[in-house]
Each structure stands twice: as structure tokens, then as C-alpha cells.
Design a protein around this motif. Structure first.
Motif, PDB file in Angstrom:
ATOM      1  N   SER A  12     -11.989  16.357  33.765  1.00  0.00           N
ATOM      2  CA  SER A  12     -13.122  15.430  33.639  1.00  0.00           C
ATOM      3  C   SER A  12     -13.567  15.270  32.203  1.00  0.00           C
ATOM      4  O   SER A  12     -13.907  14.165  31.769  1.00  0.00           O
ATOM      5  N   ASN A  13     -13.557  16.359  31.452  1.00  0.00           N
ATOM      6  CA  ASN A  13     -14.028  16.327  30.069  1.00  0.00           C
ATOM      7  C   ASN A  13     -13.613  17.658  29.435  1.00  0.00           C
ATOM      8  O   ASN A  13     -13.902  18.722  29.992  1.00  0.00           O
ATOM      9  N   GLU A  14     -12.959  17.586  28.280  1.00  0.00           N
ATOM     10  CA  GLU A  14     -12.475  18.811  27.628  1.00  0.00           C
ATOM     11  C   GLU A  14     -13.616  19.791  27.357  1.00  0.00           C
ATOM     12  O   GLU A  14     -13.452  21.007  27.470  1.00  0.00           O
TER      13      GLU A  14
ATOM     14  N   GLY B 244      -6.517  11.071  30.823  1.00  0.00           N
ATOM     15  CA  GLY B 244      -7.930  10.836  31.109  1.00  0.00           C
ATOM     16  C   GLY B 244      -8.331  11.478  32.423  1.00  0.00           C
ATOM     17  O   GLY B 244      -7.678  12.407  32.907  1.00  0.00           O
ATOM     18  N   ASN B 245      -9.414  10.969  32.990  1.00  0.00           N
ATOM     19  CA  ASN B 245      -9.922  11.482  34.258  1.00  0.00           C
ATOM     20  C   ASN B 245      -9.337  10.636  35.386  1.00  0.00           C
ATOM     21  O   ASN B 245      -9.676   9.464  35.521  1.00  0.00           O
ATOM     22  N   THR B 246      -8.449  11.236  36.182  1.00  0.00           N
ATOM     23  CA  THR B 246      -7.824  10.501  37.298  1.00  0.00           C
ATOM     24  C   THR B 246      -8.406  10.948  38.643  1.00  0.00           C
ATOM     25  O   THR B 246      -7.748  10.822  39.679  1.00  0.00           O
TER      26      THR B 246
ATOM     27  N   GLU C  70     -17.985  -1.104  21.984  1.00  0.00           N
ATOM     28  CA  GLU C  70     -18.377  -0.475  20.719  1.00  0.00           C
ATOM     29  C   GLU C  70     -18.176   1.034  20.842  1.00  0.00           C
ATOM     30  O   GLU C  70     -19.021   1.765  21.376  1.00  0.00           O
ATOM     31  N   THR C  71     -17.028   1.487  20.413  1.00  0.00           N
ATOM     32  CA  THR C  71     -16.704   2.907  20.477  1.00  0.00           C
ATOM     33  C   THR C  71     -15.705   3.221  19.373  1.00  0.00           C
ATOM     34  O   THR C  71     -15.311   2.332  18.613  1.00  0.00           O
ATOM     35  N   SER C  72     -15.309   4.484  19.280  1.00  0.00           N
ATOM     36  CA  SER C  72     -14.302   4.834  18.270  1.00  0.00           C
ATOM     37  C   SER C  72     -13.406   5.936  18.831  1.00  0.00           C
ATOM     38  O   SER C  72     -13.845   6.739  19.669  1.00  0.00           O
TER      39      SER C  72
ATOM     40  N   GLY D  71     -23.650   9.746  32.955  1.00  0.00           N
ATOM     41  CA  GLY D  71     -22.750  10.706  32.334  1.00  0.00           C
ATOM     42  C   GLY D  71     -23.392  12.043  32.017  1.00  0.00           C
ATOM     43  O   GLY D  71     -22.861  13.106  32.355  1.00  0.00           O
ATOM     44  N   ARG D  72     -24.575  11.983  31.373  1.00  0.00           N
ATOM     45  CA  ARG D  72     -25.204  13.238  30.929  1.00  0.00           C
ATOM     46  C   ARG D  72     -25.602  14.109  32.124  1.00  0.00           C
ATOM     47  O   ARG D  72     -25.423  15.324  32.108  1.00  0.00           O
ATOM     48  N   ASP D  73     -26.142  13.469  33.191  1.00  0.00           N
ATOM     49  CA  ASP D  73     -26.545  14.235  34.388  1.00  0.00           C
ATOM     50  C   ASP D  73     -25.335  14.857  35.075  1.00  0.00           C
ATOM     51  O   ASP D  73     -25.373  16.020  35.500  1.00  0.00           O
TER      52      ASP D  73
HETATM   53  O1  UT7 Z   1     -14.957  13.228  37.298  1.00  0.00           O
HETATM   54  C1  UT7 Z   1     -16.261  13.413  37.786  1.00  0.00           C
HETATM   55  C2  UT7 Z   1     -17.027  14.118  36.849  1.00  0.00           C
HETATM   56  N1  UT7 Z   1     -17.271  13.300  35.695  1.00  0.00           N
HETATM   57  C3  UT7 Z   1     -17.680  13.881  34.621  1.00  0.00           C
HETATM   58  O2  UT7 Z   1     -17.746  15.072  34.635  1.00  0.00           O
HETATM   59  C4  UT7 Z   1     -18.126  13.065  33.447  1.00  0.00           C
HETATM   60  C5  UT7 Z   1     -19.228  13.834  32.816  1.00  0.00           C
HETATM   61  N2  UT7 Z   1     -19.837  13.187  31.674  1.00  0.00           N
HETATM   62  C6  UT7 Z   1     -19.232  13.114  30.475  1.00  0.00           C
HETATM   63  O3  UT7 Z   1     -18.065  13.420  30.331  1.00  0.00           O
HETATM   64  C7  UT7 Z   1     -20.075  12.710  29.307  1.00  0.00           C
HETATM   65  O4  UT7 Z   1     -21.423  12.689  29.686  1.00  0.00           O
HETATM   66  C8  UT7 Z   1     -19.693  11.340  28.677  1.00  0.00           C
HETATM   67  C9  UT7 Z   1     -18.357  11.450  27.993  1.00  0.00           C
HETATM   68  C10 UT7 Z   1     -19.645  10.269  29.756  1.00  0.00           C
HETATM   69  C11 UT7 Z   1     -20.720  10.964  27.640  1.00  0.00           C
HETATM   70  O5  UT7 Z   1     -20.785  11.977  26.644  1.00  0.00           O
HETATM   71  P1  UT7 Z   1     -22.192  12.614  26.218  1.00  0.00           P
HETATM   72  O6  UT7 Z   1     -21.910  13.582  25.174  1.00  0.00           O
HETATM   73  O7  UT7 Z   1     -22.878  13.097  27.457  1.00  0.00           O
HETATM   74  O8  UT7 Z   1     -22.922  11.372  25.596  1.00  0.00           O
HETATM   75  P2  UT7 Z   1     -24.331  10.762  26.000  1.00  0.00           P
HETATM   76  O9  UT7 Z   1     -24.221   9.953  27.234  1.00  0.00           O
HETATM   77  O10 UT7 Z   1     -25.365  11.833  25.926  1.00  0.00           O
HETATM   78  O11 UT7 Z   1     -24.558   9.769  24.783  1.00  0.00           O
HETATM   79  C12 UT7 Z   1     -24.710  10.249  23.433  1.00  0.00           C
HETATM   80  C13 UT7 Z   1     -24.693   9.050  22.508  1.00  0.00           C
HETATM   81  C14 UT7 Z   1     -25.616   7.925  22.956  1.00  0.00           C
HETATM   82  O12 UT7 Z   1     -26.151   7.304  21.803  1.00  0.00           O
HETATM   83  P3  UT7 Z   1     -27.643   7.675  21.290  1.00  0.00           P
HETATM   84  O13 UT7 Z   1     -28.548   7.324  22.442  1.00  0.00           O
HETATM   85  O14 UT7 Z   1     -27.612   9.147  21.004  1.00  0.00           O
HETATM   86  O15 UT7 Z   1     -27.789   6.806  20.102  1.00  0.00           O
HETATM   87  C15 UT7 Z   1     -24.677   6.963  23.635  1.00  0.00           C
HETATM   88  O16 UT7 Z   1     -25.158   5.628  23.634  1.00  0.00           O
HETATM   89  O17 UT7 Z   1     -23.373   8.489  22.468  1.00  0.00           O
HETATM   90  C16 UT7 Z   1     -23.454   7.102  22.799  1.00  0.00           C
HETATM   91  N3  UT7 Z   1     -22.212   6.753  23.498  1.00  0.00           N
HETATM   92  C17 UT7 Z   1     -21.100   6.356  22.875  1.00  0.00           C
HETATM   93  N4  UT7 Z   1     -20.819   6.147  21.567  1.00  0.00           N
HETATM   94  C18 UT7 Z   1     -19.571   5.745  21.250  1.00  0.00           C
HETATM   95  C19 UT7 Z   1     -21.980   6.808  24.848  1.00  0.00           C
HETATM   96  N5  UT7 Z   1     -20.715   6.421  25.077  1.00  0.00           N
HETATM   97  C20 UT7 Z   1     -20.160   6.128  23.885  1.00  0.00           C
HETATM   98  C21 UT7 Z   1     -18.886   5.700  23.488  1.00  0.00           C
HETATM   99  N6  UT7 Z   1     -18.626   5.514  22.179  1.00  0.00           N
HETATM  100  N7  UT7 Z   1     -17.887   5.464  24.399  1.00  0.00           N
END
Ligand code: UT7
Length: 331
Positions: free
Chosen positions: A260-262, A287-289, A33-35, A223-225
Motif C-alpha cells: 500500500s505504501n513503502e 504500485g498498490n494492486t 500537479e505532482t512530481s 489518504g491520511r486517515d
Molecule cells: O490499499 C489500501 C490502503 N491504502 C493506503 O494505505 C493508502 C494510505 N495513504 C497513503 O499512502 C498516503 O496518505 C498518501 C500517499 C495517499 C498521501 O501521502 P501523505 O503523506 O499522507 O500526504 P497528505 O495527504 O498528508 O498530503 C501532504 C501534502 C498536502 O499538501 P499540503 O496541504 O501539506 O500543502 C497534499 O495536498 O501533499 C500534498 N499532496 C501531493 N503533492 C504532490 C497530496 N498528493 C500529492 C501528490 N503530489 N500526488
């Protein structure tokens, strides 16, 4: 003191390889479930590459290594050392580097893997440069290679949208020109190991029916941490860089951050007081490789003339462990 300065080592050749299969956001929309809109807005990613069923990390690494050797016009039999930086090795042992050695015919090299997750290539380059300047090796192949798709849980929308497969390689040699490794700083914090890991399959949690049932052989990402820690650590690295390295931020031609993330990359540019164009990004297409992302981005930047001989480039990485690092190279 975890920094080193002015090592006379150059990138003599660079190569990259990504598998053919494209996993785009539209396909992920069918799986979880994503977009497309959410993924692009929150990460900048539009598509990633996925290894074919018969490809593993060593195969991708060997392709990239051969491209780097061709680029340097250097025979595989003369390679002194092969370091493969990966957190998705073919096996626990033998090392992926030994498998690459056999594939490329680097029969005179000593070979080992280095595991620092997404910071791997940066750590590996520092180590390769140290082997050369200490006199232990005259040249070193440093390869960042991953098939993280094999450890991705495609039912977990919080992580499966991020990762892709690929490999990038550099041949390091002693520099006889102005090219050099100007500065490196690396760090780790094992107390945060739980925020990004693969729990099972090692000696702590041996693979079993139960570990597979619970999905513990897949990557776990808070992810958030990770996001918050990456922004704060990388920000600290960038802010302290001029004082520690003696290099003015305005003299840096290009930043090549781990992809890792834009949003993480844009916040870094802000902290560095640089325009967002200063950072090279190909996260939209790959993506993230993980450990492959910096050499993949560097190869593309060189191919597209965004990085030229004599330019100063800043590499930045943060990843599982947790690990982090910054490196300045005069290319
Ligand atoms: O390479 C090593 C290093 N890795 C990274 O640096 C990754 C770091 N983390 C991230 O890039 C981000 O934390 C993510 C992309 C993984 C997630 O983004 P975020 O902005 O931190 O989202 P979040 O986890 O805070 O979630 C926000 C909302 C949540 O919904 P509610 O609780 O606000 O209703 C999630 O359930 O977005 C929801 N969500 C999604 N919605 C649609 C989480 N993943 C998705 C998804 N599609 N794929």
C-alpha cells in the motif's frame, strides 16, 4: 475467536499476471500537479501497470489462474472451487469468478467473488483453506485480481498516484507435507467505511448522470486517515502475533505485506522488531494492486528464491471496509 491454527493446507501452485502498459511517475507528472520525487518519497512507487482497454478483471484473473494451474501441473477441469477476491469486478453480477471459470475451463467448480478490498486475498485464502479442511472441496483456486485503474480519478493527485492493475492466484490443496496454514486473524470495522470507498454504482447510489458528473463512480480515499489507521491496526496485529500464534518473530523468514505504501511497510517492520529487509516489496514497480498485491508479491518472492518450501511467511493486509488481517503460512 477470529483466529485459526494449523490447517493442513498447502499452496500447490502460484501464478501472476500484470498487463503490459506501464504508467510511470513521469507520465503522471503530465496528468496532475505532482512530481516523481514526491511520489517516490511519500509512497515508494515509481510505476504501475494498467489494463488494456479490452481487458477487465476476469481477463487478468484468468491469466494468473492458468499460470497457477500450470505451476501445480493441475488440470482446470479438476478444480473444485474458484474464489475471486476483488473490489473491481467486471460486473455487479454475475461474479467475476464465474467469468474466470468459463475462460479457464474449470467446468466442475463452484465459483464466487469475495469482497474485502485490499485484505481480500488473505480472507479468501482463509476461506479456501476452510473449504478444504471441512471436506467441502479438495482444492480451491484463490485469485486476487483488480483493475482499479477503471475506478481511479486521474484528476485527483491524492489517489491516482497509488493504484495499478494485476492479478495473482494460488491453487490450494490438502497438505501431505510440513506445509500448512499456521495462523490467521482477521478483522473489520464498518464504522470507518467512508474513508475508502466507491460511492455510486450500487443500490444505495444507483448510477446516474448526476453520480457521474460528481465523480462518485470513482474511488474516494481519505489518504491520511487510511494511512494512520493502517499503521495502527497492522502494528497491533504484528505486536500480538507471537502470543496469539505461538510463533517467534525470529522464525519468520519473510513478511509479505499488502503493497500500500513503502512508509507503512517500513513502520511495520520497526513495530515487529525486524529489519526492513524482512519485508518483500515490489510496490516500486506495481504500485498498490489491492487484493492482487499479496499473491503478486508472493509469486515474485518464490521466483526470486526469497521464499522456499518450509519457510514461514507472514502475510499482512489492510484495506477498505475497513478490513485487516494477518496470516502465517509454512510454505
Ligand atoms: O490499499 C489500501 C490502503 N491504502 C493506503 O494505505 C493508502 C494510505 N495513504 C497513503 O499512502 C498516503 O496518505 C498518501 C500517499 C495517499 C498521501 O501521502 P501523505 O503523506 O499522507 O500526504 P497528505 O495527504 O498528508 O498530503 C501532504 C501534502 C498536502 O499538501 P499540503 O496541504 O501539506 O500543502 C497534499 O495536498 O501533499 C500534498 N499532496 C501531493 N503533492 C504532490 C497530496 N498528493 C500529492 C501528490 N503530489 N500526488
Amino acid at each position: 475467536m477470529n483466529s485459526l491454527c494449523h490447517l493442513p493446507v498447502k499452496i500447490a501452485g502460484i501464478g501472476a499476471y500484470v498487463p503490459d502498459e506501464v504508467l510511470d511517475n513521469a507520465r503522471l507528472e503530465q496528468m496532475v500537479e505532482t512530481s516523481d520525487e514526491w511520489i517516490v518519497k511519500r509512497t515508494g512507487i515509481r510505476q504501475r501497470r494498467i489494463a488494456a482497454p479490452d481487458q477487465a478483471t476476469s481477463d487478468l484473473a484468468a491469466e494468473a489462474a492458468q499460470a497457477a494451474l500450470r505451476n501445480a501441473d493441475f488440470p482446470a477441469k479438476d478444480v473444485d472451487a474458484v474464489i475471486v477476491c476483488t473490489c473491481s469486478p467486471d460486473h455487479i453480477f454475475p461474479s467475476t469468478a464465474c467469468l474466470v471459470q468459463a475462460q479457464i475451463g474449470a467446468g466442475n467448480a463452484f465459483c464466487y467473488d469475495l469482497q474485502a478490498a485490499c485484505s481480500g486475498f488473505l480472507f479468501g485464502t482463509a476461506q479456501g483453506a476452510s473449504l478444504i479442511t471441512s471436506g467441502i472441496a479438495e482444492n480451491v483456486l484463490v485469485i486476487g485480481a483488480e483493475t482499479l485503474s477503471r475506478f481511479t480519478d486521474y484528476t485527483d493527485r491524492g489517489s491516482c498516484i497509488l493504484f495499478g492493475d494485476g492479478a495473482g492466484a494460488v491453487l490450494l490443496k490438502k497438505s501431505d507435507s510440513e506445509s500448512e496454514l499456521l495462523f490467521a486473524e482477521m478483522g473489520s470495522d464498518g464504522s470507518r467505511s467512508g474513508i475508502l470507498n466507491i460511492n455510486a454504482g450500487g443500490a444505495r447510489n444507483v448510477a446516474s448522470e448526476e453520480t457521474v458528473r460528481e465523480g462518485l463512480h470513482y474511488m474516494h480515499l481519505d489518504g491520511r486517515d487510511v494511512f494512520k489507521l493502517a499503521v495502527s491496526k497492522l502494528g497491533e496485529l504484528v505486536e500480538s502475533l507471537p502470543a496469539k500464534s505461538g510463533v517467534d518473530m525470529n522464525d519468520i523468514s519473510l513478511i509479505i505485506p499488502h503493497q500500500s505504501n513503502e512508509r507503512i511497510i517500513r513502520s511495520l517492520c520497526q513495530r515487529a522488531g525486524l529489519s526492513e529487509d524482512s519485508a518483500f516489496m515490489n510496490i516500486d514497480m506495481l504500485g498498490n494492486t489491492s487484493a492482487a498485491s499479496i499473491p503478486l508479491a508472493m509469486e515474485q518472492a518464490i521466483r526470486e528464491d526469497q521464499l522456499q518450501r518450509g519457510d514461514i511467511v507472514l502475510l499482512l493486509a489492510f484495506g477498505g471496509g475497513v478490513t485487516w488481517g494477518s496470516m502465517l503460512l509454512r510454505y
